[in-house]
Design a protein around this motif. Structure first.
Motif, mmCIF file in Angstrom:
data_model
loop_
_atom_site.group_PDB
_atom_site.id
_atom_site.type_symbol
_atom_site.label_atom_id
_atom_site.label_comp_id
_atom_site.label_asym_id
_atom_site.label_seq_id
_atom_site.Cartn_x
_atom_site.Cartn_y
_atom_site.Cartn_z
ATOM 1 N N VAL A 41 0.844 -1.206 0.000
ATOM 2 C CA VAL A 41 0.000 0.000 0.000
ATOM 3 C C VAL A 41 0.874 1.248 0.000
ATOM 4 O O VAL A 41 0.613 2.198 -0.748
ATOM 5 N N ARG A 42 1.919 1.239 0.814
ATOM 6 C CA ARG A 42 2.805 2.408 0.859
ATOM 7 C C ARG A 42 3.475 2.628 -0.495
ATOM 8 O O ARG A 42 3.646 3.782 -0.927
ATOM 9 N N GLU A 43 3.844 1.540 -1.162
ATOM 10 C CA GLU A 43 4.436 1.658 -2.502
ATOM 11 C C GLU A 43 3.435 2.269 -3.480
ATOM 12 O O GLU A 43 3.781 3.130 -4.302
ATOM 13 N N VAL A 44 2.188 1.832 -3.392
ATOM 14 C CA VAL A 44 1.135 2.364 -4.277
ATOM 15 C C VAL A 44 0.947 3.859 -4.025
ATOM 16 O O VAL A 44 0.905 4.665 -4.967
ATOM 17 N N ILE A 45 0.846 4.238 -2.757
ATOM 18 C CA ILE A 45 0.619 5.655 -2.422
ATOM 19 C C ILE A 45 1.778 6.521 -2.912
ATOM 20 O O ILE A 45 1.564 7.611 -3.458
ATOM 21 N N VAL A 59 0.975 -2.645 -9.208
ATOM 22 C CA VAL A 59 0.979 -1.298 -8.615
ATOM 23 C C VAL A 59 0.211 -0.318 -9.489
ATOM 24 O O VAL A 59 -0.586 0.491 -8.990
ATOM 25 N N VAL A 60 0.403 -0.391 -10.795
ATOM 26 C CA VAL A 60 -0.258 0.552 -11.705
ATOM 27 C C VAL A 60 -1.771 0.410 -11.630
ATOM 28 O O VAL A 60 -2.502 1.418 -11.612
ATOM 29 N N ALA A 61 -2.273 -0.815 -11.543
ATOM 30 C CA ALA A 61 -3.722 -1.037 -11.445
ATOM 31 C C ALA A 61 -4.274 -0.450 -10.147
ATOM 32 O O ALA A 61 -5.353 0.168 -10.139
ATOM 33 N N TRP A 62 -3.541 -0.592 -9.043
ATOM 34 C CA TRP A 62 -3.974 -0.010 -7.771
ATOM 35 C C TRP A 62 -3.939 1.509 -7.833
ATOM 36 O O TRP A 62 -4.860 2.175 -7.345
ATOM 37 N N VAL A 63 -2.902 2.057 -8.436
ATOM 38 C CA VAL A 63 -2.823 3.512 -8.617
ATOM 39 C C VAL A 63 -4.020 4.007 -9.419
ATOM 40 O O VAL A 63 -4.663 5.011 -9.056
ATOM 41 N N VAL A 112 -2.376 14.063 -6.758
ATOM 42 C CA VAL A 112 -3.319 13.155 -6.104
ATOM 43 C C VAL A 112 -2.817 12.816 -4.701
ATOM 44 O O VAL A 112 -3.561 12.901 -3.719
ATOM 45 N N ALA A 113 -1.556 12.450 -4.589
ATOM 46 C CA ALA A 113 -0.979 12.071 -3.296
ATOM 47 C C ALA A 113 -1.148 13.184 -2.265
ATOM 48 O O ALA A 113 -1.411 12.908 -1.081
ATOM 49 N N ASP A 114 -1.027 14.438 -2.706
ATOM 50 C CA ASP A 114 -1.158 15.572 -1.786
ATOM 51 C C ASP A 114 -2.559 15.665 -1.177
ATOM 52 O O ASP A 114 -2.736 16.260 -0.107
ATOM 53 N N ASP A 115 -3.553 15.106 -1.876
ATOM 54 C CA ASP A 115 -4.947 15.158 -1.411
ATOM 55 C C ASP A 115 -5.346 13.940 -0.587
ATOM 56 O O ASP A 115 -6.483 13.872 -0.115
ATOM 57 N N ILE A 116 -4.466 12.959 -0.449
ATOM 58 C CA ILE A 116 -4.805 11.706 0.226
ATOM 59 C C ILE A 116 -4.425 11.768 1.698
ATOM 60 O O ILE A 116 -3.320 12.176 2.053
ATOM 61 N N HIS A 117 -5.347 11.375 2.550
ATOM 62 C CA HIS A 117 -5.025 11.140 3.967
ATOM 63 C C HIS A 117 -5.156 9.641 4.198
ATOM 64 O O HIS A 117 -6.244 9.074 4.088
#
Length: 196
Positions: free
Chosen positions: A53-57, A140-144, A64-69
């Motif tokens: 999960v950390r790799e995906v984030i 990873v790409v599919a999860w992203v 996008v990452a900046d908006d994720i909590h």
């Protein structure tokens, strides 16, 4: 000899976002309600694959990452029962890359709360979780891509509270309610006594 599948049940009323709503304020100390809330549930054991999960984030586009909590429940943060209900009712999605599970089945509880699920497409999950929620376990790409879709929907909604996904609530009702378990048990018993 035939085998019968009788799934365990969950308490649908307990997680119900309409009948048993819980305020997002319950998780305020662990939350940032200006951001898109994603959660994981489980310990930091390797089978739960929180490193994935950390790799995906970290692979998300920066905007996008900046908006994720990201809230890692059970590994980085301990919540009480009421807070867990609140997290499931308010998160934009549960990320569930686990490769093995017992009866403590967070995706079912999340779906009962109307929370979208992104889970690894593995036999341990794909008998209970709808296909549209399953993603190749190591891609990873599919999860992203899935998280980008969740984020885009959150952006379109303008940060207002997430509407429960009624189709997921219906899915859990049809597969993991007390009635569904009773029906499956009855059919299994009938088959066993009839020599099925």
């Amino acid at each position: 000899k035939s085998t019968a599948l009788v799934r365990h049940q969950i308490d649908l009323d307990y997680w119900d976002p309409e009948g048993n709503p819980r305020s997002r304020e319950l998780i305020a100390e662990h939350d940032d309600d200006s951001k898109c809330l994603l959660i994981t549930v489980g310990s930091d054991e390797p089978r739960n694959r929180l490193d994935f999960v950390r790799e995906v984030i970290t692979s998300l586009p920066e905007e996008v990452a900046d908006d994720i909590h990201m809230l890692h429940i059970g590994s980085e943060v301990e919540l009480d029962d009421e807070q867990l209900v609140s997290a499931f009712q308010h998160a934009e999605a549960l990320l569930f890359p686990s490769i093995s599970e017992g009866l403590d089945y967070s995706p079912a509880e999340a779906m009962a709360a109307g929370c979208p699920v992104i889970a690894a497409n593995l036999p341990v999950h794909n008998k209970v979780i709808p296909n549209r929620c399953l993603v190749p376990a190591t891609d990873v790409v599919a999860w992203v891509d899935e998280i980008e879709k969740i984020h885009a929907a959150w952006m379109r909604a303008g940060g207002v509270p997430r509407n429960p996904d009624d189709s997921l609530i219906d899915h859990v009702t049809n597969t993991l309610s007390a009635e569904a378990q009773g029906q499956a048990m009855s059919e299994a018993y009938h088959d066993a006594t009839q020599g099925g």
